[in-house]
Scaffold this motif. Structure first.
Motif, PDB file in Angstrom:
ATOM      1  N   PHE A   2      -5.205  13.787 -54.194  1.00 41.15           N
ATOM      2  CA  PHE A   2      -6.586  13.551 -54.589  1.00 41.15           C
ATOM      3  C   PHE A   2      -7.281  12.902 -53.404  1.00 41.15           C
ATOM      4  CE2 PHE A   2      -9.932  10.826 -56.398  1.00 41.15           C
ATOM      5  CZ  PHE A   2     -10.702  11.815 -56.976  1.00 41.15           C
ATOM      6  N   GLU A   3      -8.336  13.576 -52.916  1.00 38.22           N
ATOM      7  CA  GLU A   3      -9.026  13.111 -51.715  1.00 38.22           C
ATOM      8  C   GLU A   3      -7.987  12.923 -50.610  1.00 38.22           C
ATOM      9  OE1 GLU A   3     -12.319  13.071 -51.504  1.00 38.22           O
ATOM     10  OE2 GLU A   3     -12.702  13.393 -53.623  1.00 38.22           O
ATOM     11  N   ASP A   4      -7.894  11.707 -50.030  1.00 39.64           N
ATOM     12  CA  ASP A   4      -6.915  11.465 -48.960  1.00 39.64           C
ATOM     13  C   ASP A   4      -5.673  10.733 -49.466  1.00 39.64           C
ATOM     14  OD1 ASP A   4      -8.195   9.053 -49.413  1.00 39.64           O
ATOM     15  OD2 ASP A   4      -8.306   8.501 -47.301  1.00 39.64           O
ATOM     16  N   LEU A   5      -5.494  10.717 -50.787  1.00 34.88           N
ATOM     17  CA  LEU A   5      -4.345  10.058 -51.410  1.00 34.88           C
ATOM     18  C   LEU A   5      -3.320  11.118 -51.804  1.00 34.88           C
ATOM     19  CD1 LEU A   5      -3.175   7.371 -52.557  1.00 34.88           C
ATOM     20  CD2 LEU A   5      -4.293   7.987 -54.714  1.00 34.88           C
ATOM     21  N   GLU A   6      -2.092  10.922 -51.360  1.00 34.50           N
ATOM     22  CA  GLU A   6      -1.035  11.885 -51.667  1.00 34.50           C
ATOM     23  C   GLU A   6       0.140  11.172 -52.321  1.00 34.50           C
ATOM     24  OE1 GLU A   6       2.082  14.620 -49.189  1.00 34.50           O
ATOM     25  OE2 GLU A   6       0.024  14.507 -48.455  1.00 34.50           O
ATOM     26  N   LEU A   7       0.551  11.658 -53.460  1.00 35.99           N
ATOM     27  CA  LEU A   7       1.681  11.114 -54.205  1.00 35.99           C
ATOM     28  C   LEU A   7       2.786  12.162 -54.181  1.00 35.99           C
ATOM     29  CD1 LEU A   7       1.615   9.036 -57.312  1.00 35.99           C
ATOM     30  CD2 LEU A   7       2.791  11.194 -57.536  1.00 35.99           C
ATOM     31  N   ASN A   8       3.946  11.799 -53.676  1.00 30.54           N
ATOM     32  CA  ASN A   8       5.066  12.726 -53.584  1.00 30.54           C
ATOM     33  C   ASN A   8       6.084  12.362 -54.660  1.00 30.54           C
ATOM     34  OD1 ASN A   8       7.649  13.877 -52.855  1.00 30.54           O
ATOM     35  ND2 ASN A   8       6.727  14.370 -50.873  1.00 30.54           N
ATOM     36  N   LEU A   9       6.209  13.216 -55.658  1.00 28.18           N
ATOM     37  CA  LEU A   9       7.115  12.951 -56.781  1.00 28.18           C
ATOM     38  C   LEU A   9       8.581  13.012 -56.382  1.00 28.18           C
ATOM     39  CD1 LEU A   9       5.243  14.936 -59.554  1.00 28.18           C
ATOM     40  CD2 LEU A   9       5.337  12.455 -59.270  1.00 28.18           C
ATOM     41  N   ASP A  10       8.914  13.834 -55.402  1.00 28.44           N
ATOM     42  CA  ASP A  10      10.308  13.961 -54.983  1.00 28.44           C
ATOM     43  C   ASP A  10      10.801  12.720 -54.248  1.00 28.44           C
ATOM     44  OD1 ASP A  10      10.556  16.523 -56.066  1.00 28.44           O
ATOM     45  OD2 ASP A  10       9.789  17.458 -54.235  1.00 28.44           O
ATOM     46  N   SER A  11      10.012  12.258 -53.292  1.00 26.35           N
ATOM     47  CA  SER A  11      10.426  11.095 -52.495  1.00 26.35           C
ATOM     48  C   SER A  11       9.907   9.778 -53.059  1.00 26.35           C
ATOM     49  CB  SER A  11       9.941  11.249 -51.050  1.00 26.35           C
ATOM     50  OG  SER A  11       8.520  11.226 -50.999  1.00 26.35           O
ATOM     51  N   LYS A  12       9.096   9.861 -54.132  1.00 25.64           N
ATOM     52  CA  LYS A  12       8.488   8.669 -54.748  1.00 25.64           C
ATOM     53  C   LYS A  12       7.696   7.868 -53.719  1.00 25.64           C
ATOM     54  CE  LYS A  12      10.403   9.228 -58.817  1.00 25.64           C
ATOM     55  NZ  LYS A  12       9.777  10.162 -59.675  1.00 25.64           N
ATOM     56  N   SER A  13       6.967   8.583 -52.868  1.00 24.66           N
ATOM     57  CA  SER A  13       6.182   7.918 -51.829  1.00 24.66           C
ATOM     58  C   SER A  13       4.700   8.205 -52.030  1.00 24.66           C
ATOM     59  CB  SER A  13       6.620   8.391 -50.442  1.00 24.66           C
ATOM     60  OG  SER A  13       6.382   9.781 -50.304  1.00 24.66           O
ATOM     61  N   VAL A  14       3.900   7.318 -51.471  1.00 25.49           N
ATOM     62  CA  VAL A  14       2.445   7.429 -51.568  1.00 25.49           C
ATOM     63  C   VAL A  14       1.855   7.226 -50.180  1.00 25.49           C
ATOM     64  CG1 VAL A  14       0.352   6.447 -52.586  1.00 25.49           C
ATOM     65  CG2 VAL A  14       2.454   6.552 -53.936  1.00 25.49           C
ATOM     66  N   ILE A  21       1.880   3.653 -48.500  1.00 24.89           N
ATOM     67  CA  ILE A  21       1.622   2.577 -49.448  1.00 24.89           C
ATOM     68  C   ILE A  21       2.884   2.373 -50.275  1.00 24.89           C
ATOM     69  CG2 ILE A  21       0.215   1.851 -51.398  1.00 24.89           C
ATOM     70  CD1 ILE A  21      -2.008   3.664 -50.215  1.00 24.89           C
ATOM     71  N   ILE A  22       3.375   1.145 -50.265  1.00 25.41           N
ATOM     72  CA  ILE A  22       4.590   0.810 -51.000  1.00 25.41           C
ATOM     73  C   ILE A  22       4.198   0.350 -52.408  1.00 25.41           C
ATOM     74  CG2 ILE A  22       6.659  -0.640 -51.059  1.00 25.41           C
ATOM     75  CD1 ILE A  22       6.472   1.308 -48.640  1.00 25.41           C
ATOM     76  N   LEU A  23       4.723   1.035 -53.412  1.00 22.88           N
ATOM     77  CA  LEU A  23       4.434   0.704 -54.801  1.00 22.88           C
ATOM     78  C   LEU A  23       5.716   0.366 -55.551  1.00 22.88           C
ATOM     79  CD1 LEU A  23       1.944   3.571 -55.786  1.00 22.88           C
ATOM     80  CD2 LEU A  23       1.393   1.281 -54.961  1.00 22.88           C
ATOM     81  N   THR A  24       5.576  -0.483 -56.575  1.00 25.30           N
ATOM     82  CA  THR A  24       6.693  -0.717 -57.483  1.00 25.30           C
ATOM     83  C   THR A  24       6.829   0.512 -58.385  1.00 25.30           C
ATOM     84  OG1 THR A  24       5.328  -1.693 -59.221  1.00 25.30           O
ATOM     85  CG2 THR A  24       6.189  -3.203 -57.515  1.00 25.30           C
ATOM     86  N   ALA A  25       7.890   0.562 -59.143  1.00 25.66           N
ATOM     87  CA  ALA A  25       8.107   1.702 -60.050  1.00 25.66           C
ATOM     88  C   ALA A  25       6.974   1.814 -61.072  1.00 25.66           C
ATOM     89  CB  ALA A  25       9.455   1.569 -60.749  1.00 25.66           C
ATOM     90  N   LYS A  26       6.530   0.691 -61.634  1.00 27.36           N
ATOM     91  CA  LYS A  26       5.448   0.736 -62.630  1.00 27.36           C
ATOM     92  C   LYS A  26       4.133   1.149 -61.982  1.00 27.36           C
ATOM     93  CE  LYS A  26       7.030  -0.174 -66.656  1.00 27.36           C
ATOM     94  NZ  LYS A  26       7.533   0.961 -67.358  1.00 27.36           N
TER      95      LYS A  26
END
Length: 91
Positions: A2-14, A21-26
């Motif tokens: 979305f826009e310049d934000l990318e969420l990778n479900l396989d690697s759990k990275s953002v 960007i480092i995120l917690t699981a929640k």
């Protein structure tokens, strides 16, 4: 993505732009839920149900806390804000 934000479900990275960007699981689960439902307003109760699975010990205040944490990580330092709330309705 979305826009310049990318969420990778396989690697759990953002990534936003070139920054990881480092995120917690929640936080990751909350962002995933928002991105899967982009374009529609999601109430705190709906987010609570989808991300926290209606844990009996969790209230909608927890959604607000995590949303603030997520916004700091996703939007801080960027002119264009991607996460916002609609007063009285949700995010």
């Amino acid at each position: 993505q979305f826009e310049d934000l990318e969420l990778n479900l396989d690697s759990k990275s953002v990534m936003r732009g070139n920054e990881q960007i480092i995120l917690t699981a929640k936080e990751f689960g909350l962002l995933e839920c928002l991105m899967r439902n982009r374009g529609r307003v999601m109430s705190k109760e709906e987010l609570l149900d989808k991300v926290w699975k209606m844990d009996a010990d969790v209230t909608t205040n927890v959604v607000e806390v995590f949303m603030n944490l997520l916004r700091r990580k996703i939007d801080k330092g960027y002119e264009q804000k991607l996460i916002y709330n609609i007063y009285g309705m949700g995010y």
